[in-house]
Design an enzyme around this catalytic site. Structure first.
Site, PDB file in Angstrom:
ATOM      1  N   LYS A   1      -1.982  -2.591   2.524  1.00 19.16           N
ATOM      2  CA  LYS A   1      -0.952  -1.904   1.727  1.00 19.16           C
ATOM      3  C   LYS A   1      -1.456  -0.526   1.279  1.00 19.16           C
ATOM      4  O   LYS A   1      -0.764   0.476   1.442  1.00 19.16           O
ATOM      5  CB  LYS A   1      -0.581  -2.761   0.492  1.00 19.16           C
ATOM      6  N   THR A   2      -2.679  -0.505   0.723  1.00 19.49           N
ATOM      7  CA  THR A   2      -3.241   0.771   0.264  1.00 19.49           C
ATOM      8  C   THR A   2      -3.392   1.738   1.431  1.00 19.49           C
ATOM      9  O   THR A   2      -3.106   2.932   1.316  1.00 19.49           O
ATOM     10  CB  THR A   2      -4.620   0.524  -0.388  1.00 19.49           C
TER      11      THR A   2
ATOM     12  N   ASP B   1      -1.190   0.438  -7.498  1.00 18.11           N
ATOM     13  CA  ASP B   1      -1.569  -0.860  -6.945  1.00 18.11           C
ATOM     14  C   ASP B   1      -1.310  -1.932  -8.014  1.00 18.11           C
ATOM     15  O   ASP B   1      -1.301  -1.614  -9.207  1.00 18.11           O
ATOM     16  CB  ASP B   1      -3.072  -0.809  -6.583  1.00 18.11           C
TER      17      ASP B   1
ATOM     18  N   THR C   1       0.855  -8.133  -4.902  1.00 21.28           N
ATOM     19  CA  THR C   1       0.593  -9.400  -4.210  1.00 21.28           C
ATOM     20  C   THR C   1       1.544 -10.470  -4.740  1.00 21.28           C
ATOM     21  O   THR C   1       1.578 -11.580  -4.230  1.00 21.28           O
ATOM     22  CB  THR C   1      -0.853  -9.853  -4.483  1.00 21.28           C
TER      23      THR C   1
ATOM     24  N   ARG D   1      -9.301  -6.976   5.863  1.00 24.64           N
ATOM     25  CA  ARG D   1     -10.428  -6.778   4.938  1.00 24.64           C
ATOM     26  C   ARG D   1     -11.488  -7.861   5.141  1.00 24.64           C
ATOM     27  O   ARG D   1     -12.684  -7.575   5.149  1.00 24.64           O
ATOM     28  CB  ARG D   1      -9.948  -6.785   3.480  1.00 24.64           C
TER      29      ARG D   1
HETATM   30  P1  ADP Z   1      -4.509  -4.022   0.506  1.00 29.86           P
HETATM   31  O1  ADP Z   1      -4.168  -2.724  -0.176  1.00 29.86           O
HETATM   32  O2  ADP Z   1      -3.326  -4.684   1.128  1.00 29.86           O
HETATM   33  O3  ADP Z   1      -5.291  -4.973  -0.351  1.00 29.86           O
HETATM   34  P2  ADP Z   1      -6.170  -2.309   2.154  1.00 29.86           P
HETATM   35  O4  ADP Z   1      -5.196  -1.298   2.615  1.00 29.86           O
HETATM   36  O5  ADP Z   1      -7.121  -1.915   1.080  1.00 29.86           O
HETATM   37  O6  ADP Z   1      -5.438  -3.671   1.758  1.00 29.86           O
HETATM   38  O7  ADP Z   1      -6.975  -2.802   3.456  1.00 29.86           O
HETATM   39  C1  ADP Z   1      -8.273  -3.358   3.389  1.00 29.86           C
HETATM   40  C2  ADP Z   1      -9.126  -2.809   4.516  1.00 29.86           C
HETATM   41  O8  ADP Z   1      -8.707  -3.420   5.734  1.00 29.86           O
HETATM   42  C3  ADP Z   1      -8.967  -1.314   4.738  1.00 29.86           C
HETATM   43  O9  ADP Z   1      -9.989  -0.591   4.162  1.00 29.86           O
HETATM   44  C4  ADP Z   1      -9.039  -1.128   6.234  1.00 29.86           C
HETATM   45  O10 ADP Z   1     -10.363  -0.851   6.616  1.00 29.86           O
HETATM   46  C5  ADP Z   1      -8.631  -2.460   6.783  1.00 29.86           C
HETATM   47  N1  ADP Z   1      -7.270  -2.485   7.315  1.00 29.86           N
HETATM   48  C6  ADP Z   1      -6.153  -2.903   6.672  1.00 29.86           C
HETATM   49  N2  ADP Z   1      -5.083  -2.880   7.475  1.00 29.86           N
HETATM   50  C7  ADP Z   1      -5.507  -2.432   8.659  1.00 29.86           C
HETATM   51  C8  ADP Z   1      -4.856  -2.205   9.924  1.00 29.86           C
HETATM   52  N3  ADP Z   1      -3.556  -2.462  10.087  1.00 29.86           N
HETATM   53  N4  ADP Z   1      -5.596  -1.714  10.948  1.00 29.86           N
HETATM   54  C9  ADP Z   1      -6.915  -1.486  10.774  1.00 29.86           C
HETATM   55  N5  ADP Z   1      -7.604  -1.708   9.620  1.00 29.86           N
HETATM   56  C10 ADP Z   1      -6.907  -2.172   8.577  1.00 29.86           C
END
Ligand code: ADP
Length: 335
Positions: free
Chosen positions: A69-70, A114, A163, A223
């Protein structure tokens, strides 16, 4: 009395430099694997706004932690060439914190919040006019002499992530006029692709078979995949071995992660339902109390994966372990 200036509780990534696991975070759309439907929708939304020379509308992403998401928020800021300011629900403690964040935005900025479900309800209310008409209603004074003044805000796009969609109030949900997007778990093949990309950034050799082996234990989550890859790399390096299937097996054994990718806590959840509550149904709060864990952690982190694997079911009367869960824990299944 004049209020003291509020600290700006956002992070300007350009100033802060490397932030979290940014080295592995995709910086280009092509490196963002999967979630194709969301990407297609975002491309249209952003392109249409650009063609009209308008600010993109507010967007909400939801889904379990670590699904990207981030990263999507970062990519949108890159694509639109707009500055992104980052904050989170729990970091905004007072109405003044949010007011200060909003008044410090520059025209065209993207504000990423977030864990927006953890934003206090009375703070949330000042977001409504900000999102709808780029204005901020501030109450000055107390009691009968209190009055509201309205400040004009620069045009901005709010991107929020959660979430826990169910914890968002409906007035807030309805204000994400650009769309609400649910991130899906990734397939093993997509995760393997992410692992191969991360491995090349980390400069480690991982063959097809090994990356798929890590992928299978990664909870369908990028992640987790990156975390496991780094731990496997550590063991290979310390033991002066290749990062092969054997290293993966050993690393995961050391981390207590089994063949289905279940952590010790996942297994404890299953065994609590099966051993203490005869397979359920049992309420999540009761399971959390039995394990001395926060029920929000179980609900956000563990449960989505256990449901996705078909190990537990959510029923109106509580959680139930499935036949597959009994088998996995090697307990005889009785109806
Ligand atoms: P969330 O915000 O949903 O908790 P993040 O965007 O922080 O998740 O993602 C966590 C890590 O996973 C990121 O730093 C990135 O390295 C990896 N990641 C997430 N989604 C992808 C994707 N679609 N393709 C490649 N790497 C990804």
């Amino acid at each position: 009395m004049k209020n003291p200036p509020q600290p700006d509780k956002t992070i300007d990534i350009k100033k802060e430099g490397v932030f979290l696991d940014q080295t592995l975070r995709p910086a280009k759309w092509n490196d963002y694997i999967g979630q194709q439907d969301i990407k297609n929708n975002l491309f249209i939304l952003l392109k249409a706004a650009e063609e009209r020379s308008q600010q993109p509308e507010h967007i909400l992403f939801y889904g379990p932690p670590g699904l990207g998401k981030t990263t999507l928020a970062y990519l949108i800021s890159k694509e639109t060439n707009k500055q992104i300011k980052i904050t989170s629900g729990p970091a905004i403690e007072k109405v003044g914190d949010l007011a200060s964040i909003l008044t410090n935005l520059s025209p065209g900025d993207i504000l990423f919040i977030d864990e927006i479900h953890r934003l206090n309800k009375n703070i949330e209310e000042i977001l409504y006019p900000a999102m709808e008409s780029s204005s901020l209603d501030i109450i000055i004074g107390k009691g009968p002499s209190a009055r509201t003044i309205q400040l004009e805000l620069p045009p901005f796009t709010l991107i929020a992530a959660t979430t826990r969609m169910s914890m968002l109030s409906s007035p807030l949900r309805s204000r994400f006029s650009g769309g609400t997007f649910r991130l899906e778990f990734y397939s093993d093949e997509e995760i393997a692709q992410i692992i191969k990309r991360s491995a090349s950034i980390l400069e480690v050799d991982v063959d097809e078979e090994t990356s798929l082996e890590i992928a299978k234990r990664s909870r369908f989550t990028p992640r987790t995949a990156n975390f496991l890859l780094k731990r496997c790399r550590d063991l290979a390096q310390v033991n002066k071995n290749d990062l092969d299937k054997e290293t993966v097996t050993k690393t995961l054994e050391m981390l207590g992660i089994d063949t289905l990718g279940l952590s010790q806590l996942d297994r404890q959840i299953l065994s609590t339902i099966i051993d203490k509550f005869k397979g359920g149904p049992v309420g999540l709060g009761t399971i959390a109390a039995a394990l001395s864990e926060e029920s929000s952690t179980l609900e956000e982190v563990n449960e989505p994966y256990l449901i996705q694997l078909g190990l537990i079911e959510r029923t109106p009367r509580g959680r139930m372990a499935t036949e597959k869960a009994f088998k996995h824990l090697k307990v005889k299944f009785e109806k």
